[in-house]
Design a protein around this motif. Structure first.
Motif, PDB file in Angstrom:
ATOM      1  N   UNK A 258      16.202  -1.094  20.100  1.00  0.00           N
ATOM      2  CA  UNK A 258      16.709  -2.351  19.534  1.00  0.00           C
ATOM      3  C   UNK A 258      18.168  -2.587  19.889  1.00  0.00           C
ATOM      4  N   UNK A 259      18.523  -3.841  19.897  1.00  0.00           N
ATOM      5  CA  UNK A 259      19.905  -4.214  20.097  1.00  0.00           C
ATOM      6  C   UNK A 259      20.224  -5.379  19.161  1.00  0.00           C
TER       7      UNK A 259
ATOM      8  N   UNK B  68       0.823  -1.216   0.000  1.00  0.00           N
ATOM      9  CA  UNK B  68       0.000   0.000   0.000  1.00  0.00           C
ATOM     10  C   UNK B  68       0.850   1.256   0.000  1.00  0.00           C
ATOM     11  N   UNK B  69       2.177   1.077  -0.139  1.00  0.00           N
ATOM     12  CA  UNK B  69       3.056   2.240  -0.273  1.00  0.00           C
ATOM     13  C   UNK B  69       3.595   2.797   1.024  1.00  0.00           C
ATOM     14  N   UNK B  70       3.389   2.108   2.120  1.00  0.00           N
ATOM     15  CA  UNK B  70       3.913   2.611   3.397  1.00  0.00           C
ATOM     16  C   UNK B  70       5.332   2.103   3.611  1.00  0.00           C
ATOM     17  N   UNK B  71       6.145   2.930   4.244  1.00  0.00           N
ATOM     18  CA  UNK B  71       7.528   2.513   4.509  1.00  0.00           C
ATOM     19  C   UNK B  71       7.496   1.530   5.684  1.00  0.00           C
ATOM     20  N   UNK B  72       7.803   0.285   5.415  1.00  0.00           N
ATOM     21  CA  UNK B  72       7.592  -0.798   6.357  1.00  0.00           C
ATOM     22  C   UNK B  72       8.908  -1.486   6.708  1.00  0.00           C
ATOM     23  N   UNK B  73       9.206  -1.519   7.978  1.00  0.00           N
ATOM     24  CA  UNK B  73      10.442  -2.131   8.470  1.00  0.00           C
ATOM     25  C   UNK B  73      10.079  -3.311   9.368  1.00  0.00           C
ATOM     26  N   UNK B  74      10.728  -4.447   9.124  1.00  0.00           N
ATOM     27  CA  UNK B  74      10.486  -5.633   9.945  1.00  0.00           C
ATOM     28  C   UNK B  74      11.728  -5.897  10.785  1.00  0.00           C
ATOM     29  N   UNK B  75      11.520  -6.076  12.094  1.00  0.00           N
ATOM     30  CA  UNK B  75      12.623  -6.373  12.996  1.00  0.00           C
ATOM     31  C   UNK B  75      12.451  -7.807  13.473  1.00  0.00           C
ATOM     32  N   UNK B  76      13.464  -8.633  13.225  1.00  0.00           N
ATOM     33  CA  UNK B  76      13.375 -10.065  13.544  1.00  0.00           C
ATOM     34  C   UNK B  76      14.594 -10.472  14.363  1.00  0.00           C
ATOM     35  N   UNK B  77      14.377 -11.121  15.493  1.00  0.00           N
ATOM     36  CA  UNK B  77      15.542 -11.410  16.331  1.00  0.00           C
ATOM     37  C   UNK B  77      16.398 -12.575  15.850  1.00  0.00           C
ATOM     38  N   UNK B  78      15.825 -13.488  15.128  1.00  0.00           N
ATOM     39  CA  UNK B  78      16.633 -14.597  14.630  1.00  0.00           C
ATOM     40  C   UNK B  78      17.346 -14.224  13.330  1.00  0.00           C
TER      41      UNK B  78
ATOM     42  N   UNK C 186      17.145  -8.534  10.289  1.00  0.00           N
ATOM     43  CA  UNK C 186      17.195  -9.749  11.104  1.00  0.00           C
ATOM     44  C   UNK C 186      18.333  -9.640  12.117  1.00  0.00           C
ATOM     45  N   UNK C 187      18.428 -10.589  13.020  1.00  0.00           N
ATOM     46  CA  UNK C 187      19.458 -10.583  14.065  1.00  0.00           C
ATOM     47  C   UNK C 187      19.364  -9.299  14.897  1.00  0.00           C
ATOM     48  N   UNK C 188      18.149  -8.795  15.024  1.00  0.00           N
ATOM     49  CA  UNK C 188      17.900  -7.522  15.693  1.00  0.00           C
ATOM     50  C   UNK C 188      16.750  -7.726  16.666  1.00  0.00           C
ATOM     51  N   UNK C 189      16.983  -7.390  17.913  1.00  0.00           N
ATOM     52  CA  UNK C 189      15.995  -7.706  18.937  1.00  0.00           C
ATOM     53  C   UNK C 189      15.445  -6.435  19.585  1.00  0.00           C
ATOM     54  N   UNK C 190      14.154  -6.441  19.843  1.00  0.00           N
ATOM     55  CA  UNK C 190      13.539  -5.290  20.515  1.00  0.00           C
ATOM     56  C   UNK C 190      13.659  -5.481  22.023  1.00  0.00           C
ATOM     57  N   UNK C 191      14.297  -4.493  22.658  1.00  0.00           N
ATOM     58  CA  UNK C 191      14.521  -4.536  24.102  1.00  0.00           C
ATOM     59  C   UNK C 191      13.457  -3.779  24.861  1.00  0.00           C
ATOM     60  N   UNK C 192      12.870  -2.773  24.194  1.00  0.00           N
ATOM     61  CA  UNK C 192      11.960  -1.875  24.898  1.00  0.00           C
ATOM     62  C   UNK C 192      11.193  -1.071  23.846  1.00  0.00           C
ATOM     63  N   UNK C 193      10.181  -0.334  24.306  1.00  0.00           N
ATOM     64  CA  UNK C 193       9.471   0.545  23.379  1.00  0.00           C
ATOM     65  C   UNK C 193       9.722   2.003  23.769  1.00  0.00           C
ATOM     66  N   UNK C 194       9.588   2.877  22.793  1.00  0.00           N
ATOM     67  CA  UNK C 194       9.660   4.315  23.065  1.00  0.00           C
ATOM     68  C   UNK C 194       8.226   4.814  23.162  1.00  0.00           C
TER      69      UNK C 194
END
Lengths: 250, 250, 250, 250, 250, 250, 250, 250
Positions: free
Chosen positions: F137-138, F45-55, F118-126
C-alpha cells in the motif's frame, strides 16, 4: 479605414498564394534542415515548390544546436558556403551558428522561389492509383485546440517527407497499409559516421510519389541516429532534390 | 569517438561565445522585428551587440502575419530593400512574405555581427548607481519546467526592451519602483496611423541605461496598438540604434 | 483533382464573404439569443449585418436550458411564433425546446441575410474620434493555442456587445478608459422579474457607436441576473435592432 | 562587475568539468542508492567515474522512506558504518534516517572523486562494435519543456544502469534489439527475502559494456520487488563496482 | 512476515521521532543553505532542532548552481572548510561543487542532531500572546493532490523562516496583520555586494518568536537579490543561530 | 499547548490502529457497496477486518445513483432492512436514497468492528508459496502527486478484491502471471438480470487467498454489466463473507 | 425492458424529490460537520430541510482527520453519544474514527428527514426585499466541465452557509454589496481554544435570511482557525439549528 | 416565487420528455449531418425518433467547413433545397453556408418530430438475444469531470451509429466481440469520389439492430475518407432512414 485596408491586403495576398499552391510540383512537408535544403534546390531548378510547416517558425531542430548550445557542426562547408553561412574550423570539424543557419536556409529557399505555409499541419496523404499525389492539411491552431473541423487538400506531383525522426507521412502510410515497410521502421542507436553517410545515400523515393529526406531516411531504413551534426541533413535534402529534378525532367 | 568530438566542439564554441558576451555594449532583449532591426544597425556600427530571446526561434510576431495569413504590410520599403526582402505594391500598401522577413532580419543581424542567445529568458535587471547595467538571465527550459534553479548575469552599457506588448523589463522596473511611469502604462485601442508614427517618434531611453523599441514604446507611452503592419516596428528599431550610437559615440 | 477543387471552392467563397464583411453596417459580437435576434431584425431591415462568434456553434447559452435540462421558458410567445418555434403553455409560462430555439434563431438570422463568422474572437475594439467603429479579431483556434499571432480588423458603423454576462467589449473599453461607467459594472443577485424588464428597457447605446443587448445590459447597469428564461433576451435584441435602425435611418 | 565575474567562474568551471567527463571510465546512470554506492567504490578505486542524474537532487527513492515516513531499514550495517550513517537496532532490523543516508551517500561518492551531473537525462545509448560505449544525454529541463533540441554524447568504458524499477537503458536496448532478454523483463510480486539476495547475486554485466545495479537487476531477471529496505541496494552497487574493477584491472 | 516487520519498524520509528518533535526548541522552515546552516549550529549548541522541508529532498536552490551549471561561488571558505566541502580559487572567488555542498550541509546538520521532516509543508503559524510559538503543517503530498484534509501542529520556542525569496511565513503574518512590515516587502534588483552584506547583517528576529535567515532577509528588508553566490546564505544562517543561542541562553 | 496535544492524540491513535492492522484476518480492497457489505458481515462474525480505500470517502459508486440522480434501486430489501435503510416500492422495484445507503453501509461496517483506512491505495499484492497473503500500500496523496516514494505492506489471511469494474488486484496478478485467467477478463454488455444473478453466484475465491466481490466478479467471469441497481452488489459482498467465514472456521 | 424500468424508477423518484425541495424551510449549503449537524436538528424539529453539497460525498473535511490520519478529536462527547459514534478518552481529550463520524452524521441527518442533493453547487443567492430567500444552483459536473449552461433555483425561508473556510455565500454577498462586513473577513492564526468557543457563540444570522455555522463563522468574524478538532463544529451546527427553530417557531 | 416556478416548468417538461424517450423506435447516436438527416426522414415517417448528442450543440463537423472557412460543398442540391438551405453554383460544385446548414438540419429534424438529448453520451450498448436494443447513456458533464457515477439506459427498436470517423458504437461492439468485423476497421486515404459513392451505397445494418450512417460507414468498410464535402453524408442519412422505414414497415 486603414485598418481594414491592411486586413484586405493580407487576406487577399495570402489567399492568392494559397490557391496558387493547390497544384504544386512538389510539396515538402517539414521546414527543417533537409526540407529547406531540398526546397532551395528544387525551387532553384524552376519547380513550383511548396513547403508545409506545422510550427510558426521554420528551421526545425537547428535552433537549439546541442542541448540548447546554439552551435552546429558539419564536416564540409560546401553547402554552407553556397547559402552564405559563416563557419569556423575546430579540430577537424566546422562549427556554425545555429541561428544563422536556420535563418539563412529559410531566406535562401524563399528567395529561390519556394513558398512556406507555416502553422499548417499534414493530417493525411492523398493516394490515387497507388501513388501519393497530395496532402490533407489543417490549421495547426485548430489541431492544437482540438476543435472538430475538417481539413482541406493540396495536390502535388511529388511529396517529400522531411518531418525528421517522426517520419510522419511514412507512418500514415504504414497505418493504412500494414505491408508497407513490413520489417518495421525506427532509427537505431547513435553512430554519427554510419548515419551521416546513410542519410545521403538512402535518401529517395520510398513509395510512388513519396520521397524521404533527412532524419526520416534513418527512420525508414533503420539507420543509426546522429546528434547535432547537420552536414548529412543538408546533403540529404540536396540529394532528394536532384533525384526529383531528374524524375520530373527539371 | 566522433560523437564526443562533436559534443566538445559545440560546448567549447558556445561557452566561448557566451563568456565573450558577458560584457557587451548592448543587450537587446527580444528578437522580434524591432529588436532584430536595432541589433542589425548597432552591430553594423561596430558595437558589440547581444540579443537575448526566450524562444527557440527569432522573429517574434512576424511569422504569423495577420491571424496566421503569413503576409505582412508596410507603408515604405526602404528597410526591406536594404535587407533584401521582396515586396509587392497592393492598393498603396506594400506586402511581403512574413517568413521571408523573419528570416532575412535574423540573417542580416547575425551577419552584421550581432549574436543571438535563444532559449534564454530575462528574469530581472541589474541596476547600479541608478542605471540599468545588465540583465539577469535563466534558461527558458528551466523556467518552463518550473525548476528551482538560480539565474546568472550579463552586463551591458545599454539595454533595449524590445519585448513587444509585454514591455517586460519596464514592468520589472515598475514592480520595484512604483514611482516609475506613475501614470500607468498599457497600449491603447487600435489606431494604425497614430501608432505607426508614435512608435518611431517616442522610441528611446526611458530610464538611465534602458531604451524601448517597437511595441513596448506603445505600452510605455499609452499609444494605440496596431495590427500586422510592421513598418513602424522596423523604423522604431532603427531609431533606437541611432540614438544609442550617438550616446556611445559609435 | 476533385479534392483541390473542393478546397478552392471553399476558400474562395469564404474569402469573398470575409472581404465583403470588412465594412459592415453592424457587427454583432456574440451569437447568443440577444445577438441572433438583433441580427435577424437588422438584416431584415436591409442593413449589412455581420455576426462574430468565438465558438464553433451559435446559440450561446440556449442549448443547455437549465442545468442541462434542454428546455427554456418565456412569458410571451410573439417572437417565437414569428421565427417558427413551437411552445407549450405550462402554469402560466411557456416552454420551448432549447435545441429548436437555438437552431431556429440561427437559421432565421442567416436567412434574413446576416452572416456569421464563427471561430472568430474579438480581441479589442477600434476607436476613432471617440467612437467605436470596428473590432479587432483573431482566430479562436489561434487564441486557444496561445500562439503569438497578430489580429486583423473589421469596420462597422455600429457595434453590438451581445457577449452575455461577460460584457466583453464593455470590459475592454473600461480597461483603457477608467472613467467609463465609473460606478462599476456587474450583474446583481438573481431576480427574474426585475431583470426581464430591465434588460429590454435599458438595452441601447452605451458609448458612441457601441450598443449592448441581452445579459450585457444587466452587467452594464448592475441589474439582477436571471436564469433560464429567455423572453427578455429576445426582446432586448429586438429593441436594440429598432434603435439602430432608427439611428441609421433604415 | 562582480555579477558577471560570478557567472564567468561558474560557467568556466562547469564547462571544464563537463568536457573532462566526456571520456570517463564509467558512467553511472541514476544517483539512487545503488548508483551512488557503485560510484563511491569505483571512484575510490581510482577510476574516473561520472554520475548522470535526471533530477536536480540525488538520492532517488531514499528520501521518502516508506510512504513518506523518512526512515529506512537494513539488515546489516557494514556499508552504513563505512560511510558514517548512524543506525538503530529495532527487533532484529536496523533503521536509519532516510535524509541522513541520502546525504551521506552523495557526499561520500563526491569526496571519493565521482562527479555528479544532475538535471541531465539519458535519452539513448551509443553502441559501437556490439558494445555500449557511451550515453546520449540531454538537459532534463529541455525534455520537461518538450522543446525540439538535439542531445549530445558522453563516452565511457563501462556504463551502469542504476535507474531503478524502470531499467531505462535496458528498455532502450530492448526497443531496438527485440532479441535482447527475449523472455521479457519486469519485477515480480513483493518478496523481501528473495529480492534482497537476488539483487546482489545477479548484479553484473548484461550486455557488452552495460551493467545493472539495484532495482534494475530485479527488472532484468524478473526477481521479486522489495519495499523500503535498502541493504540489498547498497550491496548490489558495491558488487557491480567490484566486478567492474576486476574487468578494468583497477 | 518480514514485509510487515519492516513496515512496523519504519512506522514506529518515524512516529516516535515525530511525536518527539512536537515540542522543539527551534523549528526551521526550509532546508536550503541558510536553514541547514542555522540548524547545524543550533543543534551543535545542544538545542532540539527540527527542520520542516516541503520537498522530498533538502538543499533548496543549491543543486542547480547557476542556470543548471552545478557549481556555486563563495567569497570565503570558512564555513565550507568546517563542514568538509572542497573549494577551488578562481580569480579571487572560490567555487565548489553544488551537489557536494547540498549533501554536506544536510549530512552535517543531521549529524549535529537536527532532524529533517521532509515532504512536510507549513500552512500557517500558531500565534499566542502576540508571539509565534509553532507552525501548522500538512503533508506536501496532500496539498499537491488538493485534497480536503486538515493540518496538524508543531510547537517551538523559536521559529526560523528560511523559505528563501518567498518568505512564506512572513507573508502569512502579513496577510492577517496588514500593519506588519507596512512599507511592503520584496527583494530588490540584483546587486551582489550589497545583498551579500545585508543578508548577514539584517538576519534576526522580525516578529516575536520569528526569525528570518537567508533570502527571506532580502525580501523582508527590500535588499537586492543575488545570484548563485552562497556565502551570504551560509553566514546568514550561522548569524541567526548565534542570535537564537544568545536569546535562549544555549 | 493544546494544538500539539490534539496532534499527539490523533497521530498516536492512528498509528496504533495502523500497526494493529498490519496482520489482519481479512483485507478488503475497496469500500464500495460489495466491499462494505462483506466487511460488515466478516467483522460481525468476529474476524479482524481491515478495509483499504483509495479515496477520502467510502461508498464508491453509490453516491451518484444513476447519472447523478441520487437514488438507487434494488429488487429485495432484506439487507437494506438489516442495516436500517428506508426504501420505497415503485412498480415492483424498490428505491432508496443513495446518500442514505452509502452512509448506512459505512456506519454499520465500522460499528461491526471493521476499520477503514481511507486515502490508502493498493499498489501490488504480496504472494508467498503461491498464495496472496498481503497487499502493498501507499498513500493516495503520494501517488496523486507522482512522488518517488516506496510503499509499505499489510498482511492478511484472505484478501478481497472489491475494486469494482477495474478489478485492480486481478489485473495486477494477470500482469505478472499471463496464464492466470488466460481467456481474458472484462465485463460484457449491459444485461441487468443476468448480471444481478451472476455477481452473487460467481462471487468467491479466484486465486489462492484472493476473493472477488461485486462488479469485479463480472470482470473476472465476463458477465454482463449492470447499471444503478445495487441488490446484487450487496448480496455478492454477503456471499463472499459467508465463504470466507466457512474457510476460516469463523 | 428491465433496464429502462430501473432508469424510470430513478429519474421519477429523484425528480419528485427535487421538485418537492424547490420550496424548503431551510437550505443548508455544505454537508460538512456543521451543516450535517444543523440539518439533523432542524429536520428533527420537523422543518423541511434540504442540504446542497457540491461533492459526490458528504462529510466535508471529516474524512481525513489530521494530515490523513483518520482520527478526530473532541472535548465533549454529548453530540457523538447522541448520534451513536464511539469515542475513546486519551489524555483529557476524546478521539473518534473520522470515517465513523462522517457516516453517522450523514446517516442520522437523512434519517431525521433532511434530504441531501449532492453533486449540486450553489452559484449565487436569491435576494428579495433585502433578504436571502433562495439559492441559485447548478450541477457540479457542468461547472467542473466549464460548460456554458444556465443554473436553476431553490427557494427557502432560511439559508445556512456551512461551506467552511471559504464562506462561499458570504463572499457572494460581499462581492455584490461591498458594504456588507466592510471591515473584511478571513480566519485568523490557529488558536484552538479561542476558536472552539467562538465558533459556537458567534454562530447565527449575519444577513436577513442567511445564517453561518462552522468554520464560516470564523471567516466572518475573523476568529482564529482550528485544526482537526470537531467539537466546536458540531455544536456550532446545533446552535444555528436552535436559533432557526426559535425564529421559525418550530 | 417566479424563480422556482421557472425551475419547476423546465425540470417537469424535460423529465416528461426524457421518460417518454425511454422506449423509442429509433435512437440516433450523433447529431452530425448524417444523424440529423436520418432523424429528419425517420421522424417525418412517423417513427418515434430520439437523437443522443454528446456535445451541447448539434451539427457535428458542419460548423467549421474546411479548416474553419465556414462553407461546405455538395454536388447536388436536392436535400438542401428540401430543407431550405440556399446554395451557390461554383465551377460545377455547389457551396452553402456551414452555419446555415447546421441550423437548418437541426431545425427541420426537430420540426419533423425528432427530439434531441444533447450533453448526453453513449457509454455502451444494450444487447439482448444477439441484437442491439438500447444504449447506455451518461451525462457528458459527468464524464468530462471524471466522476464515479453510474449510467442509465434508453431502449430502441433500432439504433443508428452516426458518430462519424470514430464509429463509437461499432468500436464498443468490437471490444467485446473480437470476431465482429474481424478484418479490421478504419477509414482509408482521402479519395472524395470513391468515398462519396460508398458512404451512401454501404450505409445500412451491420449488426442486428444497429445501422451505420455517414463517416462511420467509411470506418466500418475501410472506405476512403473525404473532406468538407457533405453531399454523401446527407444522402447516407437518408438512405439509412429508408432502410429502417422498410424494416419497421413505416
Amino acid at each position: 479605414m486603414k485598418e481594414t485596408e491592411i486586413t484586405r491586403a493580407i487576406v487577399e495576398e495570402y489567399t492568392q498564394n494559397f490557391l496558387d499552391a493547390l497544384e504544386s510540383d512538389i510539396v515538402v512537408v517539414g521546414a527543417g534542415p533537409a526540407g529547406l535544403t531540398a526546397a532551395y534546390y528544387l525551387a532553384g531548378a524552376g519547380l513550383k515548390t511548396t513547403i508545409v510547416e506545422k510550427k510558426l517558425s521554420t528551421g526545425g531542430g537547428i535552433w537549439g544546436g546541442g542541448t540548447g548550445h546554439n552551435v552546429i557542426v558539419v564536416e564540409q562547408t560546401e553547402i554552407l558556403d553556397e547559402i552564405g553561412v559563416r563557419s569556423h574550423e575546430r579540430d577537424g570539424l566546422y562549427t556554425s551558428g545555429a541561428v544563422e543557419l536556420a535563418a539563412a536556409l529559410t531566406y535562401q529557399a524563399e528567395q529561390a522561389g519556394a513558398r512556406v505555409f507555416n502553422l499548417t499541419e499534414v493530417e493525411d496523404v492523398v493516394v490515387k492509383d497507388g501513388a501519393v499525389c497530395g496532402v490533407v492539411i489543417n490549421s495547426t491552431a485548430i489541431l492544437m485546440a482540438s476543435l472538430h473541423v475538417d481539413p482541406v487538400c493540396m495536390g502535388a506531383r511529388k511529396v517529400i517527407d522531411a518531418t525528421g525522426h517522426a517520419a510522419e507521412l511514412i507512418r500514415m502510410l504504414r497505418q493504412r497499409e500494414p505491408d508497407f515497410l513490413a520489417d518495421g521502421i525506427g532509427e537505431g542507436f547513435m553512430d554519427v559516421e554510419t548515419a551521416e553517410r546513410g542519410v545521403v545515400e538512402r535518401a529517395g523515393e520510398v513509395y510512388p510519389g513519396l520521397y524521404v529526406a533527412g532524419m526520416s531516411v534513418c527512420t525508414v531504413y533503420r539507420l543509426p541516429r546522429m546528434g547535432p551534426i547537420f552536414g548529412g541533413m543538408l546533403e540529404s535534402g540536396r540529394r532528394v532534390a536532384e533525384l526529383i529534378c531528374a524524375a520530373l525532367g527539371a
